[in-house]
Design a protein around this motif. Structure first.
Motif, PDB file in Angstrom:
ATOM      1  N   ASN A  65       1.818   2.259  -3.387  1.00  0.00           N
ATOM      2  CA  ASN A  65       0.857   2.618  -4.038  1.00  0.00           C
ATOM      3  C   ASN A  65      -0.398   3.277  -3.524  1.00  0.00           C
ATOM      4  O   ASN A  65      -1.565   3.467  -3.783  1.00  0.00           O
ATOM      5  CB  ASN A  65       0.290   1.507  -4.956  1.00  0.00           C
ATOM      6  N   CYS A  66      -0.089   4.135  -2.316  1.00  0.00           N
ATOM      7  CA  CYS A  66      -1.022   4.565  -1.571  1.00  0.00           C
ATOM      8  C   CYS A  66      -2.060   5.676  -1.989  1.00  0.00           C
ATOM      9  O   CYS A  66      -2.977   5.867  -1.716  1.00  0.00           O
ATOM     10  CB  CYS A  66      -0.646   4.930   0.055  1.00  0.00           C
ATOM     11  N   GLU A  95      -3.342   5.209  -4.920  1.00  0.00           N
ATOM     12  CA  GLU A  95      -4.389   4.498  -5.468  1.00  0.00           C
ATOM     13  C   GLU A  95      -5.679   4.032  -4.665  1.00  0.00           C
ATOM     14  O   GLU A  95      -6.579   3.801  -5.190  1.00  0.00           O
ATOM     15  CB  GLU A  95      -3.711   3.331  -6.326  1.00  0.00           C
ATOM     16  N   GLN A  96      -5.493   3.945  -3.362  1.00  0.00           N
ATOM     17  CA  GLN A  96      -6.499   3.338  -2.523  1.00  0.00           C
ATOM     18  C   GLN A  96      -6.390   4.405  -1.264  1.00  0.00           C
ATOM     19  O   GLN A  96      -5.357   4.523  -0.697  1.00  0.00           O
ATOM     20  CB  GLN A  96      -6.031   1.768  -1.945  1.00  0.00           C
ATOM     21  N   SER A  97      -7.703   4.603  -1.125  1.00  0.00           N
ATOM     22  CA  SER A  97      -7.657   5.440   0.207  1.00  0.00           C
ATOM     23  C   SER A  97      -7.789   4.528   1.407  1.00  0.00           C
ATOM     24  O   SER A  97      -7.649   3.331   1.279  1.00  0.00           O
ATOM     25  CB  SER A  97      -9.141   6.202   0.122  1.00  0.00           C
ATOM     26  N   LYS A 141     -10.952  -1.899   3.747  1.00  0.00           N
ATOM     27  CA  LYS A 141     -11.833  -2.982   3.031  1.00  0.00           C
ATOM     28  C   LYS A 141     -11.384  -4.157   2.086  1.00  0.00           C
ATOM     29  O   LYS A 141     -11.677  -5.315   2.137  1.00  0.00           O
ATOM     30  CB  LYS A 141     -12.993  -2.308   1.766  1.00  0.00           C
ATOM     31  N   ILE A 142     -10.155  -3.893   1.545  1.00  0.00           N
ATOM     32  CA  ILE A 142      -9.148  -4.756   0.995  1.00  0.00           C
ATOM     33  C   ILE A 142      -8.789  -5.599   2.087  1.00  0.00           C
ATOM     34  O   ILE A 142      -8.601  -6.879   2.113  1.00  0.00           O
ATOM     35  CB  ILE A 142      -8.011  -4.296   0.130  1.00  0.00           C
ATOM     36  N   GLU A 151     -10.697   2.294   1.567  1.00  0.00           N
ATOM     37  CA  GLU A 151     -10.497   1.292   0.428  1.00  0.00           C
ATOM     38  C   GLU A 151      -9.511   0.207   0.957  1.00  0.00           C
ATOM     39  O   GLU A 151      -9.762  -1.041   0.865  1.00  0.00           O
ATOM     40  CB  GLU A 151     -10.176   1.627  -0.963  1.00  0.00           C
ATOM     41  N   MET A 152      -8.358   0.539   1.565  1.00  0.00           N
ATOM     42  CA  MET A 152      -7.627  -0.373   2.181  1.00  0.00           C
ATOM     43  C   MET A 152      -8.153  -1.204   3.318  1.00  0.00           C
ATOM     44  O   MET A 152      -7.888  -2.292   3.564  1.00  0.00           O
ATOM     45  CB  MET A 152      -6.274   0.392   2.502  1.00  0.00           C
ATOM     46  N   TRP A 187       0.930  -1.058  -0.068  1.00  0.00           N
ATOM     47  CA  TRP A 187      -0.002  -0.146   0.115  1.00  0.00           C
ATOM     48  C   TRP A 187       0.737   1.152   0.050  1.00  0.00           C
ATOM     49  O   TRP A 187       0.574   2.254  -0.522  1.00  0.00           O
ATOM     50  CB  TRP A 187      -0.899  -0.014   1.094  1.00  0.00           C
TER      51      TRP A 187
END
Length: 141
Positions: free
Chosen positions: A113-114, A116-118, A124-125, A121-122, A110
């Motif tokens: 590439n942080c 790309e995902q809030s 949730k992933i 979102e992280m 993350w």
């Protein structure tokens, strides 16, 4: 650098300490995000620049071990100790290594590439990963 690392580790540990494995597993079972996990991703997001530098190729290799130790000592030992196989020293050692490496791997991925995902979102992933792992035995049927 040492002081920054110590502060980051202490703040991370404070967020991990509030995690209760039974509550986390119950939230997972109920298909709900667990707020303390979200808080950890918020912390990582807030300190992404420093963590990316320290954990990066030009950073301090010992810091990754320190993060793994924090997750292991505070959270995973409580979780692993609930399993009957925890009486076996080898199981505990290797399960600890497996889980802390997995957690650190998610964090490092993350951080790379942080944008790309809030945080949400992280979280949730992370939930999806835990849910997937918890349901692995259903693939056998």
């Amino acid at each position: 650098m040492d002081q920054l690392q110590q502060e980051l580790l202490e703040n991370l540990q404070a967020r991990i300490t509030v995690i209760l494995p039974k509550e986390a597993l119950l939230a997972l079972h109920q298909q709900q995000l667990y707020p303390p996990f979200v808080a950890i991703f918020e912390f990582i997001g807030e300190h992404a620049q420093a963590l990316r530098a320290i954990l990066g190729d030009q950073g301090d290799p010992s810091f990754a071990k320190k993060i793994k130790r924090v997750f292991g000592e505070v959270l995973l030992d409580r979780l692993i100790s609930q399993h009957p196989a925890a009486q076996n020293d080898a199981f505990r050692i290797y399960m600890h290594a497996f889980l802390t490496s997995a957690i650190l791997g998610v964090i490092q991925e993350w951080l790379e590439n942080c944008e790309e995902q809030s945080v949400e979102e992280m979280a949730k992933i992370h939930f999806q990963i835990l849910n997937f792992i918890s349901q692995l035995r259903t693939f056998i049927k």
